[in-house]
Design an enzyme around this catalytic site. Structure first.
Site, PDB file in Angstrom:
ATOM      1  CG  ASN A 164      37.689 -24.620   8.944  1.00  0.00           C
ATOM      2  OD1 ASN A 164      38.903 -24.571   8.732  1.00  0.00           O
ATOM      3  ND2 ASN A 164      36.918 -23.568   8.819  1.00  0.00           N
ATOM      4  CD  GLU A 260      43.564 -17.436   4.969  1.00  0.00           C
ATOM      5  OE1 GLU A 260      43.480 -17.037   3.820  1.00  0.00           O
ATOM      6  OE2 GLU A 260      43.182 -18.576   5.306  1.00  0.00           O
ATOM      7  CB  CYS A 294      37.242 -18.333   9.109  1.00  0.00           C
ATOM      8  SG  CYS A 294      37.352 -18.307   7.324  1.00  0.00           S
TER       9      CYS A 294
HETATM   10  P1  NAP Z   1      44.087 -24.019  15.542  1.00  0.00           P
HETATM   11  O1  NAP Z   1      43.825 -24.836  16.728  1.00  0.00           O
HETATM   12  O2  NAP Z   1      44.696 -22.683  15.724  1.00  0.00           O
HETATM   13  O3  NAP Z   1      45.017 -24.928  14.591  1.00  0.00           O
HETATM   14  C1  NAP Z   1      45.401 -24.477  13.309  1.00  0.00           C
HETATM   15  C2  NAP Z   1      46.689 -25.172  12.912  1.00  0.00           C
HETATM   16  O4  NAP Z   1      47.749 -24.723  13.745  1.00  0.00           O
HETATM   17  C3  NAP Z   1      46.661 -26.687  13.069  1.00  0.00           C
HETATM   18  O5  NAP Z   1      47.378 -27.264  12.015  1.00  0.00           O
HETATM   19  C4  NAP Z   1      47.367 -26.890  14.400  1.00  0.00           C
HETATM   20  O6  NAP Z   1      47.929 -28.175  14.538  1.00  0.00           O
HETATM   21  C5  NAP Z   1      48.447 -25.834  14.271  1.00  0.00           C
HETATM   22  N1  NAP Z   1      49.104 -25.439  15.518  1.00  0.00           N
HETATM   23  C6  NAP Z   1      48.653 -25.521  16.784  1.00  0.00           C
HETATM   24  N2  NAP Z   1      49.586 -25.020  17.649  1.00  0.00           N
HETATM   25  C7  NAP Z   1      50.634 -24.622  16.898  1.00  0.00           C
HETATM   26  C8  NAP Z   1      51.901 -24.022  17.181  1.00  0.00           C
HETATM   27  N3  NAP Z   1      52.296 -23.729  18.415  1.00  0.00           N
HETATM   28  N4  NAP Z   1      52.712 -23.737  16.155  1.00  0.00           N
HETATM   29  C9  NAP Z   1      52.360 -24.024  14.888  1.00  0.00           C
HETATM   30  N5  NAP Z   1      51.183 -24.589  14.559  1.00  0.00           N
HETATM   31  C10 NAP Z   1      50.333 -24.885  15.544  1.00  0.00           C
HETATM   32  O7  NAP Z   1      42.755 -23.793  14.681  1.00  0.00           O
HETATM   33  P2  NAP Z   1      41.645 -24.843  14.242  1.00  0.00           P
HETATM   34  O8  NAP Z   1      40.856 -25.216  15.455  1.00  0.00           O
HETATM   35  O9  NAP Z   1      42.255 -25.911  13.413  1.00  0.00           O
HETATM   36  O10 NAP Z   1      40.738 -23.954  13.262  1.00  0.00           O
HETATM   37  C11 NAP Z   1      39.691 -23.141  13.723  1.00  0.00           C
HETATM   38  C12 NAP Z   1      40.105 -21.700  13.756  1.00  0.00           C
HETATM   39  O11 NAP Z   1      40.660 -21.335  12.499  1.00  0.00           O
HETATM   40  C13 NAP Z   1      38.943 -20.749  13.962  1.00  0.00           C
HETATM   41  O12 NAP Z   1      39.309 -19.747  14.863  1.00  0.00           O
HETATM   42  C14 NAP Z   1      38.709 -20.168  12.578  1.00  0.00           C
HETATM   43  O13 NAP Z   1      38.096 -18.900  12.576  1.00  0.00           O
HETATM   44  C15 NAP Z   1      40.082 -20.129  12.032  1.00  0.00           C
HETATM   45  N6  NAP Z   1      40.046 -20.126  10.568  1.00  0.00           N
HETATM   46  C16 NAP Z   1      40.306 -18.947   9.942  1.00  0.00           C
HETATM   47  C17 NAP Z   1      40.232 -18.876   8.555  1.00  0.00           C
HETATM   48  C18 NAP Z   1      40.492 -17.583   7.826  1.00  0.00           C
HETATM   49  O14 NAP Z   1      40.612 -17.635   6.607  1.00  0.00           O
HETATM   50  N7  NAP Z   1      40.567 -16.452   8.491  1.00  0.00           N
HETATM   51  C19 NAP Z   1      39.901 -20.012   7.823  1.00  0.00           C
HETATM   52  C20 NAP Z   1      39.645 -21.199   8.509  1.00  0.00           C
HETATM   53  C21 NAP Z   1      39.721 -21.247   9.892  1.00  0.00           C
HETATM   54  P3  NAP Z   1      47.179 -29.267  15.459  1.00  0.00           P
HETATM   55  O15 NAP Z   1      45.914 -29.588  14.766  1.00  0.00           O
HETATM   56  O16 NAP Z   1      48.145 -30.377  15.474  1.00  0.00           O
HETATM   57  O17 NAP Z   1      46.976 -28.639  16.800  1.00  0.00           O
HETATM   58  O1  G3H Z   2      36.830 -21.230   7.255  1.00  0.00           O
HETATM   59  C1  G3H Z   2      37.253 -20.427   6.452  1.00  0.00           C
HETATM   60  C2  G3H Z   2      37.148 -20.626   4.990  1.00  0.00           C
HETATM   61  O2  G3H Z   2      38.191 -19.991   4.336  1.00  0.00           O
HETATM   62  C3  G3H Z   2      35.833 -20.088   4.561  1.00  0.00           C
HETATM   63  O3  G3H Z   2      35.576 -20.329   3.248  1.00  0.00           O
HETATM   64  O4  G3H Z   2      33.525 -18.914   3.077  1.00  0.00           O
HETATM   65  O5  G3H Z   2      34.083 -20.569   1.336  1.00  0.00           O
HETATM   66  O6  G3H Z   2      33.342 -21.331   3.580  1.00  0.00           O
HETATM   67  P1  G3H Z   2      34.048 -20.281   2.798  1.00  0.00           P
END
Ligand code: NAP
Ligand code: G3H
Length: 488
Positions: A164, A260, A294
């Site tokens: 994202n 995160e 997030c």
């Molecule tokens: P995701 O599916 O967990 O993927 C995140 C990253 O991890 C991608 O680069 C993914 O690669 C990689 N990955 C997947 N499996 C892995 C493994 N076994 N080992 C190492 N890396 C691996 O998450 P997303 O769908 O991209 O993002 C959405 C989620 O992120 C939501 O839950 C959101 O809340 C969270 N998020 C949190 C924050 C925060 O600051 N707390 C900020 C932004 C997003 P691939 O794409 O190749 O699978």
């Molecule tokens: O998705 C998670 C990002 O760290 C959120 O940043 O609150 O500026 O959109 P934002």
């Protein structure tokens, strides 16, 4: 302007290795299609384990040199990278919009914010100071002992970013890691890789020495476990889902982690709140980039007495949200993939089936979900607890402040919460009891400004980001103790 052609060949994007863009021998090219129109944007390469190993070894070697580069020179390179990013903002924003279906305005904002982040990191790194600690403040110690405490890099940082914010949440790991003297391996999200590779080229063009930043593309499920457990990775800085974050934490041993993860941020609205302002903030917070943030507002806990009025105001605003093509700046666009849209629809159907009152949306066209608002959501519904990562918002009516705190804290997540009220005493009473990293008073939940601490608790992760805090997390204290002669 930078000529980005070096990183691609017939739309097959290469990987940055030792200062050059190199092709993988895997023969496994992953097609990246736009979620907007299904057009192929290019291919990224699934690197083999041997290639990933070579890349990490190379970064490890490069770090020995990089840590010796004076910090003012490291900062100069980061400043140059920020300028190059800004000069190419329009071009990269277009790619970002096509690759992750983020509206044009937000894509551009992500890039300019990232340039600011990189510059701020460069300057913050220069301001970090060590300390000297006299030994004799501890009982029984003579005056001849002094500890000189400095900050040391950790080594090779593995940066894993989510789809994202592939530019911002890659750079927010890379810049603080680099200024602290670490080298970086960037594993970008597969959907988002192209944008992240452009970012890597920006750092490369800025004059980063060879091997200090290398990239590894390939699906996380295939290459992820190998890289996170690689013995030469000294720190993992991960942003993504709770599921993958917890998996990484399970399979790694004695590797420091910053995680995160997901969230279920609550907006708590009290009886005395300015309801127009609250509604504006909530709608903006919940629906921008189709709720794929997030820190999106993911549930409303509103006092019963003002619930009808608030829900009407929110409904009116939701109905005005633009829906459609992100290239035309629609706030609501197609979700990142079909699986994400299926998941959100399942939450919508569950809520409807269990009697929630649908005030807006509920419709789907392909992977586009219309902005959806539910009132009278109860705690048996999945939408009360699960992170949709899509444009759906539940309103839960509450009878007291303490009930709001109880429901807010029953979530497994602990990212942020908002409180809307004119009563600062009540705001602090609630803020003190909420189990989250950040509480916003009279504002939507959000990450920035990026130098504020961005902490997480419970299943939302581990550790604290935010420019200074990220630099501190990716460095360690080293003490050199002077033992002076008592007499000369
Ligand atoms: P995701 O599916 O967990 O993927 C995140 C990253 O991890 C991608 O680069 C993914 O690669 C990689 N990955 C997947 N499996 C892995 C493994 N076994 N080992 C190492 N890396 C691996 O998450 P997303 O769908 O991209 O993002 C959405 C989620 O992120 C939501 O839950 C959101 O809340 C969270 N998020 C949190 C924050 C925060 O600051 N707390 C900020 C932004 C997003 P691939 O794409 O190749 O699978
Ligand atoms: O998705 C998670 C990002 O760290 C959120 O940043 O609150 O500026 O959109 P934002």
């Amino acid at each position: 302007m930078v000529n980005f052609k070096e990183i691609q060949k017939n739309y097959i994007y290469k990987n940055l290795f030792d200062g050059h863009w190199v092709e993988s021998n895997s023969g496994d090219n992953i097609e990246i299609k736009s979620p907007i129109d299904e057009n192929t944007l290019g291919y990224v390469q699934a690197m083999t384990k041997e290639e990933a190993n070579k890349s990490i070894e190379n970064a490890c070697e490069a770090q020995r040199y990089w840590k010796q580069v004076p910090i003012n020179k490291r900062a100069d390179i980061l400043h140059r990278a920020a300028s190059i990013l800004e000069e190419n903002a329009e071009e990269i924003a277009e790619i970002l919009t096509m690759e992750i279906a983020k509206d044009k305005k937000s894509s551009l904002a992500e890039i300019t914010r990232t340039a600011d982040y990189i510059r701020f990191s460069a300057d913050a790194g220069k301001q970090l100071e060590g300390e000297t600690i006299p030994g004799d403040s501890f009982p029984g110690t003579e005056k001849n002992k002094i500890s000189v405490v400095t900050r040391e890099p950790l080594g090779v940082v593995l940066a894993i970013s989510p789809f994202n914010y592939p530019i911002n949440l890659s750079a927010s790991k890379i810049a603080p890691a680099l200024i602290a003297g670490n080298s970086v391996i960037l594993k970008p999200p597969t959907q988002g890789s192209i944008s992240a590779l452009y970012l890597a080229e920006v750092f490369n063009k800025a004059g980063l020495p060879r091997g200090v930043l290398n990239t590894i593309t390939g699906k996380g499920k295939d290459i992820g476990d190998y890289v996170v457990t690689h013995p030469k990775i000294d720190f993992i800085n991960f942003t993504g889902s709770t599921e993958v974050g917890q998996h990484i934490s399970k399979i790694t041993t004695m590797k420091p982690l910053l995680l995160e993860l997901g969230g279920k941020d609550a907006a708590i609205v009290l009886e005395d709140a300015d309801l127009d302002e609250s509604a504006k903030n909530i709608v903006n917070g919940a629906y921008s980039y189709s709720g794929q943030r997030c820190t999106a507002v993911k549930r409303i806990l509103v006092m019963e007495k003002v619930a009808d009025e608030l829900s009407t105001k929110i409904k009116n605003l939701v109905e005005k949200l633009s829906v459609g093509d992100p290239r035309e700046n629609s706030v609501i666009g197609p979700l990142i993939n079909d699986k994400a849209a299926d998941f959100v629809m399942n939450l919508i159907e569950d809520a409807e089936g269990k009697g929630a009152k649908l005030l807006a949306g509920g419709k789907r066209e392909g992977r586009l979900i219309y902005p959806t608002l539910f009132d009278h959501v109860n705690l048996d519904m999945k939408i009360a607890w699960e992170e949709p990562f899509g444009p759906v918002l539940p309103i839960i009516r509450i009878k007291s402040i303490d009930e709001a705190i109880k429901i807010a804290n029953e979530s497994k997540y602990g990212l942020q919460s908002s409180i809307f009220t004119k009563n600062i005493e009540a705001a602090f009473y609630i803020a003190d009891k909420l189990e989250v990293g950040t509480v916003q008073i009279n504002n939507k939940t959000e990450r920035g400004p990026d130098h504020f601490p961005f902490s997480v608790v419970k299943s939302s992760g581990m550790g604290t980001q935010g420019i200074k805090y990220s630099i501190e997390a990716m460095s360690r204290l080293k003490a050199i103790v002077l033992n002076l002669k008592k007499e000369i």
